[in-house]
Design a protein around this motif. Structure first.
Motif, mmCIF file in Angstrom:
data_model
loop_
_atom_site.group_PDB
_atom_site.id
_atom_site.type_symbol
_atom_site.label_atom_id
_atom_site.label_comp_id
_atom_site.label_asym_id
_atom_site.label_seq_id
_atom_site.Cartn_x
_atom_site.Cartn_y
_atom_site.Cartn_z
ATOM 1 N N GLU A 1 0.837 -1.196 0.000
ATOM 2 C CA GLU A 1 0.000 0.000 0.000
ATOM 3 C C GLU A 1 0.875 1.250 0.000
ATOM 4 O OE1 GLU A 1 -2.597 -0.047 3.337
ATOM 5 O OE2 GLU A 1 -3.767 -1.775 2.625
ATOM 6 N N SER B 1 -1.808 0.895 -8.834
ATOM 7 C CA SER B 1 -3.196 1.362 -8.924
ATOM 8 C C SER B 1 -3.438 2.451 -7.887
ATOM 9 C CB SER B 1 -4.169 0.209 -8.682
ATOM 10 O OG SER B 1 -4.054 -0.770 -9.701
ATOM 11 N N THR C 1 -6.158 4.208 -6.139
ATOM 12 C CA THR C 1 -7.555 3.824 -5.936
ATOM 13 C C THR C 1 -8.351 4.824 -5.109
ATOM 14 O OG1 THR C 1 -6.872 2.510 -4.022
ATOM 15 C CG2 THR C 1 -7.036 1.377 -6.153
ATOM 16 N N MET C 2 -7.682 5.790 -4.481
ATOM 17 C CA MET C 2 -8.389 6.794 -3.686
ATOM 18 C C MET C 2 -7.747 8.165 -3.897
ATOM 19 S SD MET C 2 -9.462 5.072 -0.044
ATOM 20 C CE MET C 2 -7.877 4.366 0.393
ATOM 21 N N GLU D 1 -4.055 7.387 -2.453
ATOM 22 C CA GLU D 1 -3.747 6.074 -1.887
ATOM 23 C C GLU D 1 -3.963 5.008 -2.942
ATOM 24 O OE1 GLU D 1 -5.258 5.062 1.982
ATOM 25 O OE2 GLU D 1 -5.640 7.176 2.477
ATOM 26 N N GLY D 2 -3.291 3.879 -2.764
ATOM 27 C CA GLY D 2 -3.453 2.796 -3.715
ATOM 28 C C GLY D 2 -2.593 1.600 -3.359
ATOM 29 N N THR D 3 -2.427 0.711 -4.336
ATOM 30 C CA THR D 3 -1.682 -0.523 -4.104
ATOM 31 C C THR D 3 -0.668 -0.764 -5.216
ATOM 32 O OG1 THR D 3 -3.266 -1.926 -5.304
ATOM 33 C CG2 THR D 3 -3.670 -1.568 -2.953
#
Length: 403
Positions: free
Chosen positions: A188, A237, A239-240, A257-259
């Protein structure tokens, strides 16, 4: 070879146990009832039980006819935690706890290993020791890592370890295994772009973090396309995206934020470093500040070649050669990876055949019967196949000459 008849005859009892676990799901590190049930069954079958590794983990020990004197030992692992999600099914064994569900089949994993444990304890027609590992907190809690920290491999010395997961995407009864990476690392990141907010009508008086955050989002994608070798694999990715409170106010900051997913630690090292460079460079060029945090969760799951080959040979024997597939690597993650960092072994797959839900009873939800879906349910018809595989794999591995 046919399935072990004794296991087939008792499959109904194991299915009932599995459904009981399904009806009483417990989240990561909260698997007290599940652990109690497992420990009670193992003790009933004369299997010594050790508890408390990884907080709620259970380890059972089955010695062979030599009482473990040869020193050869392997581990068989099943995860036992549920997911924090609401079940959509309405059959009798649906979850009785709101917001908790066995949506990944860990209840079935427990049932398959328990069925194998009972058979092995009755017959003990092998030399060596089999450690039965019932692991908590696979779903994001890193239960495998915590069991290792609590002495799993020092208190229970084993030369190899195997795990297995049900896989709804294949036809019922098929199995799969491959050497090398089979599941990705999971990581993350959190990025904060800090500027100076103000009136949206006077952009010359502010340091706007929104377009800078947009530049970062686009630039991060070039790491995979322009820094990663084309033959390697990686996924970044975002994702936020969080920023702003009113449409006429430039915010002070934007959070991203993401992964990140990779199949190797070398690729992961490169991605983490390049992400930091991209974030700091773009922010510096625009006169803004940045904060960058990168958290490594699960490493890639990498099967050792000899153990994967042995698992494949046993699969072909119990399921049929035409039913054994190569496991295509997936970017999902699995904390069994921590165990494979410590010991040779393989993570295997058994097909649930549940994608369309043809096996399911009345009361099933309307959605597809896939992992992490509210309509998911483990296919109980797989318990004899999975248990037979565990028995034959353990006996085959213990019978091999020491490498």
């Amino acid at each position: 070879m046919p399935l072990i008849e004794e296991i087939v005859e008792e499959a109904g009892e194991m299915a009932a146990l599995r459904r009981d676990i399904h009806a009483h799901p417990e989240l990561s590190f909260e698997e007290v009832r599940t652990a109690d049930l497992i420990a009670a069954r193992l003790a009933e079958w004369g299997i010594p039980v050790h508890r408390g590794l990884g907080k709620t983990g259970v380890v059972g020990i089955v010695h062979g006819r030599d009482a473990g004197a040869c020193g050869r030992a392997l581990g068989l692992r099943a995860d036992m935690d549920a997911l924090p999600m609401q079940e959509g099914n309405r059959f009798a064994h649906a979850s009785r706890h709101a917001g908790k569900m066995h949506g990944c089949g860990h209840d079935g994993h427990v049932a398959m290993l328990l069925a194998a444990a009972r058979y092995l304890a009755r017959h003990r027609d092998f030399d060596g020791t089999i450690y039965l590992i019932f692991q908590p907190a696979e779903e994001g809690g890193g239960g495998a890592r915590e069991m290792i920290r609590d002495g799993l491999f020092t208190r229970f010395p084993m030369q190899a370890v195997f795990g297995m997961h049900n896989w709804p995407g294949m036809a019922e009864g098929q199995m799969a295994v491959s050497p090398g990476p089979v599941m990705a690392s999971s990581n993350e990141f959190r990025i904060t772009v800090r500027g100076k907010g103000g009136h949206a009508a006077m952009p010359h008086l502010v340091l706007d973090p929104v377009p800078v955050a947009a530049q970062i989002i686009l630039a991060l994608q070039t790491i995979v396309s322009r820094n990663l070798k084309p033959v390697d694999a990686g996924v970044i990715s975002v994702t936020m995206v969080h920023g702003g409170e009113a449409n006429n106010v430039v915010p002070d900051s934007v959070q991203l934020e993401g992964t990140v997913r990779t199949f190797s630690l070398a690729v992961l090292d490169m991605v983490e470093q390049r992400m930091r460079q991209v974030v700091e460079g773009i922010c510096a060029a625009q006169g803004l500040q940045s904060e960058y945090a990168f958290e490594r969760e699960y490493p890639p799951t990498i099967n050792s070649a000899p153990e994967a080959a042995l698992a494949r040979k046993v699969m072909q024997r119990v399921a049929g050669a035409d039913q054994v597939l190569d496991q295509e690597p997936t970017m999902t993650a699995e904390d069994f990876a921590f165990m494979l960092q410590e010991k040779p072994g393989a993570y295997c797959f058994i097909a649930n055949g549940a994608g369309a839900g043809a096996h399911r009873a009345p009361g099933h939800g309307a959605g597809p019967c896939m992992l992490h879906n509210p309509s998911y349910d483990f296919n109980d018809r797989l318990i004899p196949l999975g248990a037979t595989f565990w028995v034959e794999l353990a006996k085959e591995w213990l019978a091999e000459p020491t490498r």
